[in-house]
Design a protein around this motif. Structure first.
Motif, short mmCIF file in Angstrom:
data_model
loop_
_atom_site.label_atom_id
_atom_site.label_comp_id
_atom_site.label_asym_id
_atom_site.label_seq_id
_atom_site.Cartn_x
_atom_site.Cartn_y
_atom_site.Cartn_z
N THR A 86 0.84 -1.19 0.00
CA THR A 86 0.00 0.00 0.00
C THR A 86 0.87 1.24 0.00
O THR A 86 1.79 1.33 0.79
N ARG A 87 0.57 2.18 -0.87
CA ARG A 87 1.33 3.43 -0.89
C ARG A 87 1.08 4.18 0.40
O ARG A 87 0.03 4.07 1.01
N GLY A 88 2.07 4.97 0.84
CA GLY A 88 1.96 5.70 2.10
C GLY A 88 0.89 6.77 2.06
O GLY A 88 0.38 7.15 1.01
N GLY A 89 0.55 7.27 3.22
CA GLY A 89 -0.47 8.30 3.33
C GLY A 89 -1.66 7.80 4.12
O GLY A 89 -2.10 6.65 3.95
N VAL A 90 -2.19 8.66 4.99
CA VAL A 90 -3.27 8.24 5.87
C VAL A 90 -4.48 7.74 5.08
O VAL A 90 -5.04 6.69 5.39
N TYR A 91 -4.90 8.47 4.05
CA TYR A 91 -6.13 8.11 3.35
C TYR A 91 -6.04 6.73 2.72
O TYR A 91 -6.93 5.89 2.91
N ARG A 92 -4.99 6.47 1.98
CA ARG A 92 -4.88 5.19 1.29
C ARG A 92 -4.72 4.03 2.28
O ARG A 92 -5.30 2.97 2.12
N VAL A 93 -3.92 4.22 3.33
CA VAL A 93 -3.69 3.16 4.31
C VAL A 93 -4.97 2.83 5.07
O VAL A 93 -5.34 1.67 5.23
N SER A 430 -5.28 12.02 13.20
CA SER A 430 -4.77 11.42 11.96
C SER A 430 -3.73 10.35 12.27
O SER A 430 -3.69 9.29 11.63
N PHE A 431 -2.86 10.59 13.28
CA PHE A 431 -1.90 9.58 13.70
C PHE A 431 -2.60 8.34 14.25
O PHE A 431 -2.19 7.20 14.00
N THR A 432 -3.65 8.57 15.03
CA THR A 432 -4.38 7.45 15.64
C THR A 432 -5.01 6.56 14.58
O THR A 432 -4.91 5.32 14.64
N PHE A 433 -5.68 7.15 13.60
CA PHE A 433 -6.30 6.36 12.53
C PHE A 433 -5.25 5.59 11.74
O PHE A 433 -5.46 4.43 11.35
N ASN A 434 -4.11 6.22 11.49
CA ASN A 434 -3.06 5.56 10.71
C ASN A 434 -2.49 4.36 11.47
O ASN A 434 -2.30 3.28 10.89
N SER A 435 -2.23 4.50 12.77
CA SER A 435 -1.68 3.39 13.55
C SER A 435 -2.70 2.27 13.70
O SER A 435 -2.36 1.08 13.67
N LEU A 436 -3.99 2.62 13.87
CA LEU A 436 -5.03 1.60 13.94
C LEU A 436 -5.11 0.82 12.62
O LEU A 436 -5.23 -0.42 12.62
#
Length: 798
Positions: A86-93, A430-436
């Motif tokens: 998966t390419r980086g970035g909160v939305y795509r991940v 945004s960090f929380t959603f990404n780590s989850l």
């Protein structure tokens, strides 16, 4: 045409359109990657310490240092996400792991982060500049350097600029400037970022060395340790808990509250995921190196500057005068003469201006890129991506971001503390959603990764991601605590995120029918064919063709010019459009997810219409890229074309276009194919620039001169076998030898020669003569279309 795969036949066939899946990027070193991220992350060093101390008291520097350490763990989550498929970035991940609803929620929070980055950076820069001006007025008044009319007669200036109002005015002005630059089209430059960080590094070294020396001389003491007893929360910092019986018994909960009020110091981590695709080989190794550089620099700069400010600036001035510009205050309380301190403070303000104003531009680029990815995923309609008629940029998205940032500046009235309180909302969520999402991906996909957040405990076949889970728990706990203790952030952040979420949801619902209709219409005309790489075989063209760039359906003059001069039975014509994919740019989706935008459909529909009007066939190609000039020469090299034809840019001259194309050509690996680069203006006038070494164009007078020399020299019996080429070789060898001894004289003579002999309109970077080459062949042997030409190679453009 030589291939039926791209022939347009409205009644019996379809035009095949090749979409390249690999992105043509200008790859950069890990130093430049670190510089780009630190330009965003480093800006918080100028305001995070003061905001944290206002909220939690004198123990704030320890929490800033703790946040900087924890930021390394958060950064490792981004490194793992970038190492996956998966390419980086909160939305795509988040979409990959949790689905579209959570993805829209996460990007709504991230947008709040990006929108506030500009105002808080601009206002902070304004605070530093306003503080400096007021300080200079005070110093000048105390030394009697101001007119008496500007002082009160007791060494005090009558004029002091209002801190918040002036800062807000400055922030608005810089935001307007970058709005216009982004409307015209501006890209993040790794070279500029690197230079800024080099200057910043000089400032940091001076700051630390001088600061440590001052601490030793002055005998300063460390701030109180970060224990519950030393935490003194302001009324605003208690948020919804203010006035409750819970406050006297905060204990460990108070530590979490203090941590939450300091978390804004680690904003900017998303930039690492955005720039990941541009890192040179070995990508993962260089990504980890960049993360290490970022961790060390941010810990020393942000943490060290905050700690020294607490130790050297007295409590009164620190909280009343320099709270919003701590580093400037630190400069004034060093040990040394006033002249040096004022000089260093000016240097601090200059560096702060470079970083903080640059953060405004980064916020616009980043938020525009996020919204572009959302639009490309079908969540926003193509109305948002409609290109500017003149500049071709997604100006409606830029206008939306600009309007939100200006509203924030006006609403805050330049209050950095208020902006800081709200800013942390988007950062933490945004960090929380990404780590989850990364935790979920650990469960969903068990394949090998290039790297994983340590430590990981394996029990049998089960792997427990202790490190990743710990990061998520800290982030989630802090985010929940912030909901209760950051009333400004909670109210404004929830309203903002909810508004964006509703817009995304409604727009996505309305867009589904439109996208389905667009897809059906597209299949009637275009057969999309995704290819991993660009090659003659994948596009279906012969060697020696012509490539035409096209970005505006309303102005196809370059294509018309090319088709009017090209016999498509002999040469294939490829119409190319480049989709920009640089840092902060739109995400390029996997082939099975790719959305063919309405703008691109309009461009290629127009290309087909123009080709039909000439009774000729063309091939169509979409290439994603991080640098448009690198993409042009790489594609031209891969397709083995003889000529690249481009319309005159609205932002640069033909010579500037040739200059950048020449640089990109020089960067190609050997062997390099010689290419003719044509620039066509709307009136149909054209110039061609030859890329690569080529034989010079000799005028008839030059040929006659060589011939006369040959006749005269052959009179000597010893050189009866002399050839014309021997004379030229001798002259060049003699010039090279003489240049080694008398370079300045030769350059002066050549400058005078070129100025005397070239037309005024052609006195540019290269100094070769004009060649009338109607229907002739270029010196490299490739076909040249009929027009007035001027030669230039890649080396001439450096």
């Amino acid at each position: 045409m030589g291939t039926t795969r791209t022939t347009y036949a409205p009644l019996t066939g379809r035009t095949r359109l090749v979409v390249a899946s690999s992105v043509m990027l200008t790859f950069i070193s890990f130093w430049r990657v670190a510089a780009i991220v630190l330009n965003d992350l480093g800006s918080s060093a100028f305001y995070a310490g003061g905001i944290a101390e206002e909220a939690i008291g004198k123990a704030a520097p320890w929490f800033i240092l703790g946040v900087m350490v924890f930021a390394s763990a958060v950064r490792s989550v981004y490194v793992e996400s970038c190492s996956m498929f998966t390419r980086g970035g909160v939305y795509r991940v988040v979409k990959e792991a949790l689905g579209g609803t959570f993805a829209k929620l996460s990007v709504s929070a991230l947008m709040f982060d990006y929108i506030l980055t500009g105002p808080i950076s601009g206002v902070s820069a304004g605070q530093y500049i306003t503080g400096l001006l007021n300080e200079l007025l005070t110093v000048c008044a105390s030394h009697g350097w101001l007119p008496l009319a500007m002082t009160d007669g007791h060494g005090h200036p009558l004029l002091q600029l209002p801190m918040n109002g002036t800062s807000a005015l400055f922030a608005a002005g810089v935001t307007i400037y970058y709005w216009w630059e982004n409307t015209k089209g501006i890209e993040e430059s790794s070279e500029k970022s690197l230079k800024i960080m080099q200057i910043t590094t000089v400032m940091v070294v001076i700051l630390l060395v001088w600061g440590v020396y001052s601490v030793i001389v002055q005998g300063s003491h460390l701030p109180p340790p970060p224990t519950p007893a030393n935490l003194h929360f302001s009324h605003d910092a208690l948020g919804f808990l203010a006035g409750t019986k819970f406050v006297p018994f905060l204990g460990f909960f108070g530590i979490l509250m203090a941590f939450g009020h300091s978390v804004l110091a680690m904003s900017g981590e998303e930039s690492l995921a955005q720039v990941n695709r541009e890192i040179e080989h070995p990508k993962l190794t260089n990504l980890k190196r960049a993360a290490i550089v970022i961790a060390i620099f941010s810990f020393i700069f942000t943490g060290g500057a905050t700690l020294l400010s607490s130790m050297l600036i007295p409590d009164g001035p620190r909280t009343q005068i320099y709270q919003n510009n701590l580093i400037a205050g630190l400069a004034m309380y060093m040990t040394g003469p006033d002249v040096l301190k004022i000089g260093f403070r000016v240097f601090v303000v200059i560096v702060g201006f470079l970083i903080l104003s640059g953060a405004i531009n980064t916020s616009m680029i980043g938020s525009t890129g996020v919204l572009m990815r959302v639009a490309e995923d079908g969540v926003l309609t193509d109305w948002f991506r409609k290109p500017h008629k003149r500049f071709g940029t997604s100006y409606r998205i830029v206008n939306l971001v600009f309007a939100l940032q200006m509203f924030t500046i006006i609403a805050s009235r330049g209050n950095v503390i208020m902006l800081g309180e709200a800013y942390a909302f988007g950062v933490i969520w945004s960090f929380t959603f990404n780590s989850l999402a990364m935790l979920v991906l650990r469960r969903k996909y068990h394949g090998e990764r290039g790297w994983k957040v340590p430590p990981n405990l394996r029990i049998g076949k089960t792997e427990i991601p202790l490190g990743l889970a710990s990061v998520f728990l800290v982030l989630a706990t802090t985010a929940i605590v912030n909901l209760f203790t950051k009333s400004v952030a909670t109210v404004s952040g929830v309203i903002f995120a909810a508004t964006f979420f509703v817009i995304f949801t409604v727009s996505e619902h309305r867009n589904k029918k439109h996208l389905a209709l667009t897809a059906r219409q597209m299949k009637e005309h275009f057969q999309l064919d995704h290819e991993d790489i660009v090659s003659r075989e994948s596009v279906g063209v012969r060697s020696g063709g012509v490539m035409v760039t096209m970005r505006d359906a309303a102005n196809p003059f370059a294509l018309k010019w090319a088709l009017s001069r090209t016999d498509t039975d002999e040469q294939d014509v490829v119409v190319l459009t480049v989709r920009m994919m640089g840092a902060g740019g739109p995400e390029y989706l996997a082939p099975d997810e790719q959305i063919f935008s309405e703008h691109e459909q309009m461009v290629f529909t127009k290309a087909i219409s123009v080709a039909e009007s000439f009774g000729k066939t063309v091939s169509l190609l979409v290439v994603p890229a991080g640098d448009i000039f690198a993409a042009l020469v790489q594609t031209a090299h891969s397709l083995e074309v003889d000529s690249v034809i481009s319309g005159l840019s609205t932002k640069m001259s033909a010579e500037d276009q040739a200059f950048h194309i020449g640089q990109a050509w020089e960067a190609l690996p050997e062997p390099k194919r010689q290419i003719n680069f044509y620039v066509i203006n709307p009136s149909g006038e054209a110039r061609v620039y030859y890329l690569g070494p080529h034989a010079p164009a000799l005028s008839p007078d030059d040929v006659q001169l060589v011939h006369r020399l040959w006749l005269n020299l052959r009179r000597d019996p010893a050189i009866q076998d002399l050839h014309h080429s021997d004379i030229i070789t001798y002259a060049l060898t003699r010039l090279a030898s003489q240049y080694a001894r008398e370079s300045q004289e030769i350059i002066k003579d050549l400058r005078g020669y070129s100025s005397a002999d070239l037309p005024a309109t052609l006195k540019l970077r290269a100094s070769e003569p004009v060649l009338k080459a109607v229907g002739s062949s270029s010196p490299s042997g490739s076909r040249t279309l009929g027009l007035e030409t001027r030669r230039i190679d890649g080396r001439d453009t450096e």
